[in-house]
Design a protein around this motif. Structure first.
Motif, PDB file in Angstrom:
ATOM      1  N   ASN A   3       0.853  -1.176   0.000  1.00 47.37           N
ATOM      2  CA  ASN A   3       0.000   0.000   0.000  1.00 47.37           C
ATOM      3  C   ASN A   3       0.898   1.237   0.000  1.00 47.37           C
ATOM      4  O   ASN A   3       1.725   1.408   0.904  1.00 47.37           O
ATOM      5  N   PRO A   4       0.771   2.111  -1.007  1.00 47.05           N
ATOM      6  CA  PRO A   4       1.677   3.279  -1.092  1.00 47.05           C
ATOM      7  C   PRO A   4       1.506   4.259   0.068  1.00 47.05           C
ATOM      8  O   PRO A   4       2.330   5.157   0.243  1.00 47.05           O
ATOM      9  N   GLN A   5       0.441   4.089   0.848  1.00 44.19           N
ATOM     10  CA  GLN A   5       0.207   4.990   1.978  1.00 44.19           C
ATOM     11  C   GLN A   5       0.939   4.549   3.236  1.00 44.19           C
ATOM     12  O   GLN A   5       1.032   5.323   4.189  1.00 44.19           O
ATOM     13  N   LYS A   8       7.178   0.513   5.606  1.00 46.49           N
ATOM     14  CA  LYS A   8       7.484  -0.920   5.662  1.00 46.49           C
ATOM     15  C   LYS A   8       7.001  -1.573   6.955  1.00 46.49           C
ATOM     16  O   LYS A   8       6.855  -2.794   7.020  1.00 46.49           O
ATOM     17  N   ASP A   9       6.734  -0.761   7.968  1.00 42.74           N
ATOM     18  CA  ASP A   9       6.230  -1.294   9.234  1.00 42.74           C
ATOM     19  C   ASP A   9       4.700  -1.267   9.304  1.00 42.74           C
ATOM     20  O   ASP A   9       4.115  -1.542  10.352  1.00 42.74           O
ATOM     21  N   GLY A  10       4.060  -0.926   8.173  1.00 40.01           N
ATOM     22  CA  GLY A  10       2.604  -0.900   8.146  1.00 40.01           C
ATOM     23  C   GLY A  10       1.995   0.329   8.800  1.00 40.01           C
ATOM     24  O   GLY A  10       0.800   0.339   9.105  1.00 40.01           O
ATOM     25  N   GLU A  11       2.811   1.363   9.008  1.00 37.23           N
ATOM     26  CA  GLU A  11       2.307   2.605   9.607  1.00 37.23           C
ATOM     27  C   GLU A  11       1.993   3.610   8.502  1.00 37.23           C
ATOM     28  O   GLU A  11       2.509   3.527   7.391  1.00 37.23           O
ATOM     29  N   LEU A  12       1.158   4.581   8.855  1.00 40.08           N
ATOM     30  CA  LEU A  12       0.732   5.588   7.887  1.00 40.08           C
ATOM     31  C   LEU A  12       1.911   6.475   7.485  1.00 40.08           C
ATOM     32  O   LEU A  12       2.529   7.122   8.327  1.00 40.08           O
ATOM     33  N   LEU A 124       0.705  10.921  -7.198  1.00 41.14           N
ATOM     34  CA  LEU A 124       1.889  11.184  -8.024  1.00 41.14           C
ATOM     35  C   LEU A 124       3.004  11.801  -7.185  1.00 41.14           C
ATOM     36  O   LEU A 124       4.176  11.398  -7.274  1.00 41.14           O
ATOM     37  N   ILE A 125       2.645  12.756  -6.332  1.00 41.72           N
ATOM     38  CA  ILE A 125       3.646  13.408  -5.482  1.00 41.72           C
ATOM     39  C   ILE A 125       4.231  12.409  -4.483  1.00 41.72           C
ATOM     40  O   ILE A 125       5.454  12.348  -4.290  1.00 41.72           O
ATOM     41  N   ALA A 126       3.382  11.606  -3.862  1.00 41.65           N
ATOM     42  CA  ALA A 126       3.859  10.626  -2.873  1.00 41.65           C
ATOM     43  C   ALA A 126       4.801   9.618  -3.518  1.00 41.65           C
ATOM     44  O   ALA A 126       5.848   9.280  -2.953  1.00 41.65           O
ATOM     45  N   VAL A 139       2.649  13.267   2.565  1.00 41.97           N
ATOM     46  CA  VAL A 139       1.639  13.898   1.715  1.00 41.97           C
ATOM     47  C   VAL A 139       0.254  13.608   2.278  1.00 41.97           C
ATOM     48  O   VAL A 139      -0.059  12.452   2.602  1.00 41.97           O
ATOM     49  N   VAL A 140      -0.550  14.651   2.399  1.00 39.66           N
ATOM     50  CA  VAL A 140      -1.959  14.501   2.775  1.00 39.66           C
ATOM     51  C   VAL A 140      -2.798  14.996   1.606  1.00 39.66           C
ATOM     52  O   VAL A 140      -2.629  16.130   1.141  1.00 39.66           O
ATOM     53  N   ASN A 141      -3.679  14.144   1.131  1.00 38.65           N
ATOM     54  CA  ASN A 141      -4.585  14.519   0.052  1.00 38.65           C
ATOM     55  C   ASN A 141      -5.751  15.312   0.627  1.00 38.65           C
ATOM     56  O   ASN A 141      -6.564  14.794   1.383  1.00 38.65           O
ATOM     57  N   ALA A 142      -5.844  16.573   0.238  1.00 39.58           N
ATOM     58  CA  ALA A 142      -6.941  17.433   0.697  1.00 39.58           C
ATOM     59  C   ALA A 142      -8.030  17.552  -0.360  1.00 39.58           C
ATOM     60  O   ALA A 142      -8.803  18.502  -0.359  1.00 39.58           O
TER      61      ALA A 142
END
Length: 321
Positions: A3-5, A8-12, A124-126, A139-142
Protein backbone atom coordinates in the motif's frame (compact mmCIF):
# COMPACT_ATOMS: atom_id res chain seq x y z
CA UNK A 1 1.63 -4.97 -3.81
CA UNK A 2 2.50 -2.69 -0.91
CA UNK A 3 0.00 0.00 0.00
CA UNK A 4 1.68 3.28 -1.09
CA UNK A 5 0.21 4.99 1.98
CA UNK A 6 2.01 2.74 4.47
CA UNK A 7 5.69 2.41 5.38
CA UNK A 8 7.48 -0.92 5.66
CA UNK A 9 6.23 -1.29 9.23
CA UNK A 10 2.60 -0.90 8.15
CA UNK A 11 2.31 2.60 9.61
CA UNK A 12 0.73 5.59 7.89
CA UNK A 13 3.29 7.29 5.63
CA UNK A 14 0.89 9.35 3.52
CA UNK A 15 -2.88 9.83 3.59
CA UNK A 16 -4.04 9.62 -0.02
CA UNK A 17 -7.35 7.75 0.11
CA UNK A 18 -9.48 5.75 2.52
CA UNK A 19 -9.83 3.00 -0.09
CA UNK A 20 -7.64 0.08 0.98
CA UNK A 21 -6.75 1.65 4.33
CA UNK A 22 -6.80 -1.01 7.09
CA UNK A 23 -9.70 -0.72 9.53
CA UNK A 24 -7.19 -0.62 12.40
CA UNK A 25 -5.59 2.55 11.01
CA UNK A 26 -8.97 4.22 10.41
CA UNK A 27 -9.92 3.50 14.03
CA UNK A 28 -6.50 4.68 15.25
CA UNK A 29 -7.02 8.02 13.48
CA UNK A 30 -10.48 8.39 15.05
CA UNK A 31 -9.15 7.45 18.50
CA UNK A 32 -6.27 9.91 18.16
CA UNK A 33 -8.69 12.64 17.09
CA UNK A 34 -10.66 12.06 20.29
CA UNK A 35 -7.69 13.22 22.33
CA UNK A 36 -7.67 16.49 20.36
CA UNK A 37 -11.38 17.32 20.37
CA UNK A 38 -11.26 19.08 23.71
CA UNK A 39 -8.38 21.20 22.45
CA UNK A 40 -10.06 22.12 19.19
CA UNK A 41 -11.68 25.18 20.74
CA UNK A 42 -9.97 28.42 19.86
CA UNK A 43 -9.00 29.25 23.45
CA UNK A 44 -6.95 26.09 23.98
CA UNK A 45 -3.18 26.09 24.05
CA UNK A 46 -1.06 24.47 21.38
CA UNK A 47 0.55 21.06 21.73
CA UNK A 48 4.18 20.73 20.63
CA UNK A 49 3.88 17.51 18.61
CA UNK A 50 5.06 19.11 15.34
CA UNK A 51 7.30 21.88 16.66
CA UNK A 52 10.07 22.57 14.15
CA UNK A 53 8.16 20.89 11.29
CA UNK A 54 7.09 22.74 8.15
CA UNK A 55 3.71 22.10 6.55
CA UNK A 56 3.20 23.42 3.01
CA UNK A 57 -0.41 23.90 1.91
CA UNK A 58 -0.40 23.34 -1.87
CA UNK A 59 -3.89 24.28 -2.98
CA UNK A 60 -4.19 24.26 -6.77
CA UNK A 61 -7.96 24.54 -6.30
CA UNK A 62 -9.90 27.00 -4.18
CA UNK A 63 -11.16 25.87 -0.79
CA UNK A 64 -11.36 28.30 2.07
CA UNK A 65 -12.84 25.85 4.59
CA UNK A 66 -10.47 22.92 4.04
CA UNK A 67 -7.34 25.05 3.78
CA UNK A 68 -8.27 27.03 6.89
CA UNK A 69 -8.93 23.92 8.99
CA UNK A 70 -5.62 22.40 7.89
CA UNK A 71 -3.86 25.65 8.78
CA UNK A 72 -5.52 25.79 12.21
CA UNK A 73 -4.72 22.12 12.83
CA UNK A 74 -1.06 22.64 11.86
CA UNK A 75 -0.73 25.63 14.16
CA UNK A 76 -2.41 23.75 17.03
CA UNK A 77 0.38 21.17 16.60
CA UNK A 78 3.00 23.97 16.70
CA UNK A 79 4.08 23.42 13.09
CA UNK A 80 5.23 26.19 10.78
CA UNK A 81 2.63 26.67 8.03
CA UNK A 82 3.35 27.98 4.55
CA UNK A 83 0.34 28.73 2.33
CA UNK A 84 1.24 28.95 -1.34
CA UNK A 85 -0.78 31.04 -3.76
CA UNK A 86 -0.41 28.58 -6.61
CA UNK A 87 -2.17 30.74 -9.18
CA UNK A 88 0.56 33.36 -8.72
CA UNK A 89 3.43 30.90 -8.36
CA UNK A 90 5.85 29.05 -10.61
CA UNK A 91 3.16 26.52 -11.51
CA UNK A 92 1.37 29.23 -13.50
CA UNK A 93 4.64 29.98 -15.30
CA UNK A 94 4.92 26.44 -16.65
CA UNK A 95 6.84 24.69 -13.87
CA UNK A 96 5.73 21.08 -13.49
CA UNK A 97 4.03 19.83 -10.36
CA UNK A 98 6.98 17.61 -9.45
CA UNK A 99 9.51 20.39 -10.05
CA UNK A 100 7.52 22.54 -7.64
CA UNK A 101 7.57 19.71 -5.09
CA UNK A 102 11.33 19.21 -5.51
CA UNK A 103 12.02 22.90 -4.97
CA UNK A 104 9.86 23.01 -1.85
CA UNK A 105 11.44 19.82 -0.52
CA UNK A 106 14.81 21.54 -0.89
CA UNK A 107 13.38 24.22 1.42
CA UNK A 108 13.01 21.52 4.08
CA UNK A 109 9.32 20.80 3.75
CA UNK A 110 8.17 18.03 6.09
CA UNK A 111 4.61 17.69 4.86
CA UNK A 112 2.56 18.66 1.82
CA UNK A 113 -1.20 19.15 2.08
CA UNK A 114 -2.34 18.94 -1.53
CA UNK A 115 -5.62 19.92 -3.17
CA UNK A 116 -5.75 19.51 -6.93
CA UNK A 117 -8.40 19.38 -9.65
CA UNK A 118 -6.77 16.31 -11.21
CA UNK A 119 -7.49 12.89 -9.73
CA UNK A 120 -4.30 11.18 -8.58
CA UNK A 121 -2.17 14.32 -8.10
CA UNK A 122 -1.34 13.54 -4.47
CA UNK A 123 -0.54 9.90 -5.38
CA UNK A 124 1.89 11.18 -8.02
CA UNK A 125 3.65 13.41 -5.48
CA UNK A 126 3.86 10.63 -2.87
CA UNK A 127 5.30 8.18 -5.41
CA UNK A 128 7.84 10.76 -6.56
CA UNK A 129 8.98 11.42 -2.98
CA UNK A 130 9.35 7.71 -2.31
CA UNK A 131 11.17 7.14 -5.62
CA UNK A 132 13.60 9.98 -4.90
CA UNK A 133 14.37 8.66 -1.40
CA UNK A 134 12.57 11.51 0.32
CA UNK A 135 10.24 9.32 2.35
CA UNK A 136 10.66 11.64 5.35
CA UNK A 137 8.29 14.03 3.57
CA UNK A 138 4.61 13.17 3.98
CA UNK A 139 1.64 13.90 1.71
CA UNK A 140 -1.96 14.50 2.78
CA UNK A 141 -4.58 14.52 0.05
CA UNK A 142 -6.94 17.43 0.70
CA UNK A 143 -9.08 16.53 -2.31
CA UNK A 144 -8.16 15.41 -5.83
CA UNK A 145 -10.57 15.73 -8.74
CA UNK A 146 -13.54 13.42 -8.33
CA UNK A 147 -11.40 10.81 -6.65
CA UNK A 148 -10.97 11.21 -2.89
CA UNK A 149 -11.15 13.56 0.07
CA UNK A 150 -9.92 11.31 2.89
CA UNK A 151 -9.83 13.78 5.78
CA UNK A 152 -13.42 14.81 5.03
CA UNK A 153 -14.39 11.15 5.01
CA UNK A 154 -12.60 10.63 8.33
CA UNK A 155 -14.19 13.66 9.98
CA UNK A 156 -17.56 12.40 8.78
CA UNK A 157 -16.81 9.04 10.43
CA UNK A 158 -15.73 10.80 13.61
CA UNK A 159 -19.00 12.76 13.62
CA UNK A 160 -21.07 9.59 13.14
CA UNK A 161 -19.16 7.78 15.89
CA UNK A 162 -19.55 10.76 18.23
CA UNK A 163 -23.34 10.82 17.87
CA UNK A 164 -24.13 7.16 17.15
CA UNK A 165 -21.38 5.16 18.86
CA UNK A 166 -21.21 1.84 17.05
CA UNK A 167 -21.13 1.61 13.24
CA UNK A 168 -22.37 -1.95 12.96
CA UNK A 169 -26.13 -1.34 13.21
CA UNK A 170 -26.52 1.85 11.18
CA UNK A 171 -28.28 2.79 7.97
CA UNK A 172 -26.50 5.70 6.32
CA UNK A 173 -28.02 7.59 3.37
CA UNK A 174 -25.84 9.74 1.09
CA UNK A 175 -27.97 12.12 -0.96
CA UNK A 176 -27.38 14.26 -4.03
CA UNK A 177 -24.59 14.77 -6.54
CA UNK A 178 -22.70 11.53 -5.97
CA UNK A 179 -21.27 11.44 -9.50
CA UNK A 180 -18.99 14.45 -8.94
CA UNK A 181 -18.38 13.96 -5.21
CA UNK A 182 -14.99 12.85 -3.91
CA UNK A 183 -16.51 13.15 -0.43
CA UNK A 184 -19.13 10.51 -1.31
CA UNK A 185 -16.44 8.09 -2.49
CA UNK A 186 -14.36 8.59 0.65
CA UNK A 187 -17.45 8.22 2.85
CA UNK A 188 -18.52 5.01 1.12
CA UNK A 189 -15.08 3.43 1.50
CA UNK A 190 -14.90 4.48 5.15
CA UNK A 191 -18.42 3.31 6.00
CA UNK A 192 -17.92 -0.12 4.45
CA UNK A 193 -14.47 -0.47 6.05
CA UNK A 194 -15.98 0.28 9.47
CA UNK A 195 -18.73 -2.30 9.02
CA UNK A 196 -21.85 -0.20 8.37
CA UNK A 197 -24.41 -2.79 7.20
CA UNK A 198 -26.46 -0.52 4.93
CA UNK A 199 -25.08 2.36 2.89
CA UNK A 200 -27.57 4.03 0.55
CA UNK A 201 -26.95 6.37 -2.38
CA UNK A 202 -29.88 8.60 -3.31
CA UNK A 203 -30.04 10.84 -6.36
CA UNK A 204 -31.20 11.23 -9.95
CA UNK A 205 -29.77 8.70 -12.41
CA UNK A 206 -27.75 11.47 -14.10
CA UNK A 207 -25.86 12.09 -10.82
CA UNK A 208 -25.29 8.46 -9.80
CA UNK A 209 -22.05 6.86 -11.02
CA UNK A 210 -21.94 3.27 -12.21
CA UNK A 211 -20.49 0.59 -9.97
CA UNK A 212 -22.09 1.69 -6.70
CA UNK A 213 -23.65 -1.72 -6.12
CA UNK A 214 -20.21 -3.33 -6.47
CA UNK A 215 -19.06 -1.04 -3.64
CA UNK A 216 -21.77 -2.49 -1.40
CA UNK A 217 -24.19 0.42 -1.80
CA UNK A 218 -27.99 0.30 -2.27
CA UNK A 219 -29.10 2.78 -4.92
CA UNK A 220 -32.34 4.80 -4.74
CA UNK A 221 -33.70 7.36 -7.18
CA UNK A 222 -36.72 8.04 -4.91
CA UNK A 223 -35.58 10.11 -1.93
CA UNK A 224 -38.64 9.22 0.12
CA UNK A 225 -37.87 5.50 -0.18
CA UNK A 226 -34.17 6.03 0.41
CA UNK A 227 -34.59 8.03 3.62
CA UNK A 228 -36.95 5.58 5.33
CA UNK A 229 -35.43 4.39 8.59
CA UNK A 230 -32.07 6.12 8.06
CA UNK A 231 -29.90 6.81 11.12
CA UNK A 232 -27.55 9.22 9.33
CA UNK A 233 -28.22 11.47 6.32
CA UNK A 234 -25.23 12.93 4.49
CA UNK A 235 -26.29 15.67 2.09
CA UNK A 236 -23.89 16.59 -0.71
CA UNK A 237 -23.30 19.91 -2.40
CA UNK A 238 -24.60 20.21 -5.93
CA UNK A 239 -21.31 20.66 -7.81
CA UNK A 240 -22.45 22.67 -10.81
CA UNK A 241 -18.85 23.74 -11.53
CA UNK A 242 -17.91 20.13 -12.30
CA UNK A 243 -20.94 19.37 -14.45
CA UNK A 244 -20.65 19.26 -18.22
CA UNK A 245 -23.92 19.39 -20.10
CA UNK A 246 -27.44 19.55 -18.72
CA UNK A 247 -27.45 16.91 -16.01
CA UNK A 248 -30.27 18.68 -14.18
CA UNK A 249 -33.21 20.85 -15.28
CA UNK A 250 -32.45 23.48 -12.60
CA UNK A 251 -31.41 23.89 -8.99
CA UNK A 252 -35.05 24.56 -8.10
CA UNK A 253 -36.12 21.29 -9.71
CA UNK A 254 -33.38 19.47 -7.83
CA UNK A 255 -34.62 20.83 -4.52
CA UNK A 256 -38.17 19.85 -5.40
CA UNK A 257 -37.10 16.25 -6.04
CA UNK A 258 -34.08 15.74 -3.76
CA UNK A 259 -33.83 18.63 -1.28
CA UNK A 260 -33.95 17.68 2.40
CA UNK A 261 -37.07 19.23 3.88
CA UNK A 262 -38.53 18.73 7.37
CA UNK A 263 -41.18 16.45 5.83
CA UNK A 264 -38.56 14.22 4.22
CA UNK A 265 -36.40 14.22 7.34
CA UNK A 266 -39.41 12.85 9.24
CA UNK A 267 -39.15 9.66 7.14
CA UNK A 268 -35.80 8.86 8.76
CA UNK A 269 -35.46 7.71 12.35
CA UNK A 270 -36.53 10.27 14.93
CA UNK A 271 -32.96 10.58 16.21
CA UNK A 272 -31.32 10.69 12.77
CA UNK A 273 -28.50 13.18 12.32
CA UNK A 274 -28.06 15.40 9.24
CA UNK A 275 -24.57 16.08 7.88
CA UNK A 276 -23.15 18.18 5.03
CA UNK A 277 -19.50 18.68 3.98
CA UNK A 278 -20.14 22.34 3.16
CA UNK A 279 -20.43 24.85 1.80
CA UNK A 280 -24.16 24.18 1.77
CA UNK A 281 -26.62 25.69 -0.66
CA UNK A 282 -29.79 26.52 1.23
CA UNK A 283 -32.89 25.86 -0.81
CA UNK A 284 -30.96 23.65 -3.23
CA UNK A 285 -29.79 20.61 -1.25
CA UNK A 286 -31.25 21.42 2.13
CA UNK A 287 -34.03 23.50 3.63
CA UNK A 288 -32.92 26.15 6.13
CA UNK A 289 -35.31 24.69 8.69
CA UNK A 290 -33.31 21.44 8.53
CA UNK A 291 -29.84 23.03 8.29
CA UNK A 292 -30.53 25.11 11.40
CA UNK A 293 -32.60 22.44 13.13
CA UNK A 294 -31.79 20.25 16.14
CA UNK A 295 -30.87 17.19 14.06
CA UNK A 296 -28.21 18.99 12.00
CA UNK A 297 -24.61 18.43 13.10
CA UNK A 298 -23.03 20.46 10.29
CA UNK A 299 -21.12 22.91 12.49
CA UNK A 300 -19.80 20.22 14.87
CA UNK A 301 -18.44 18.49 11.74
CA UNK A 302 -16.23 21.53 11.12
CA UNK A 303 -14.90 21.47 14.69
CA UNK A 304 -14.26 17.73 14.53
CA UNK A 305 -12.47 18.30 11.22
CA UNK A 306 -9.74 20.26 12.98
CA UNK A 307 -9.19 17.41 15.45
CA UNK A 308 -9.16 14.76 12.72
CA UNK A 309 -6.63 16.71 10.66
CA UNK A 310 -4.49 17.16 13.78
CA UNK A 311 -4.65 13.40 14.31
CA UNK A 312 -3.62 12.59 10.73
CA UNK A 313 -0.72 15.06 10.67
CA UNK A 314 0.60 14.11 14.11
CA UNK A 315 0.48 10.41 13.20
CA UNK A 316 2.33 11.02 9.93
CA UNK A 317 4.96 13.16 11.63
CA UNK A 318 5.54 10.42 14.20
CA UNK A 319 5.88 7.61 11.68
CA UNK A 320 9.37 8.28 10.34
CA UNK A 321 10.72 4.79 9.85
Amino acid sequence: MLNPQLNKDGELQHLLTIEGLPKSIVNHILDTASSFVSISDRDVKKVPLMRGKSVFNLFFENSTRTRTTFEIASKRLSADVINLNISASSASKGESLLDTVDNLTAMHADMFVVRHSQSGASHLIAKHLNDTKQSHVHVVNAGDGRHAHPTQGLLDMYTIRHYKGDFTNLTVAIVGDILHSRVARSDIHALTTLGVPEVRAIGPLTLLPGGLEQMGVRVFTDINEGLKGADVIIMLRLQSERMSGALLPSAQEFFKSYGLTPERLALAKSDAIVMHPGPLNRGVEIDSAVADGPQAVILPQVTFGIAVRMAVMSMLAGNQR
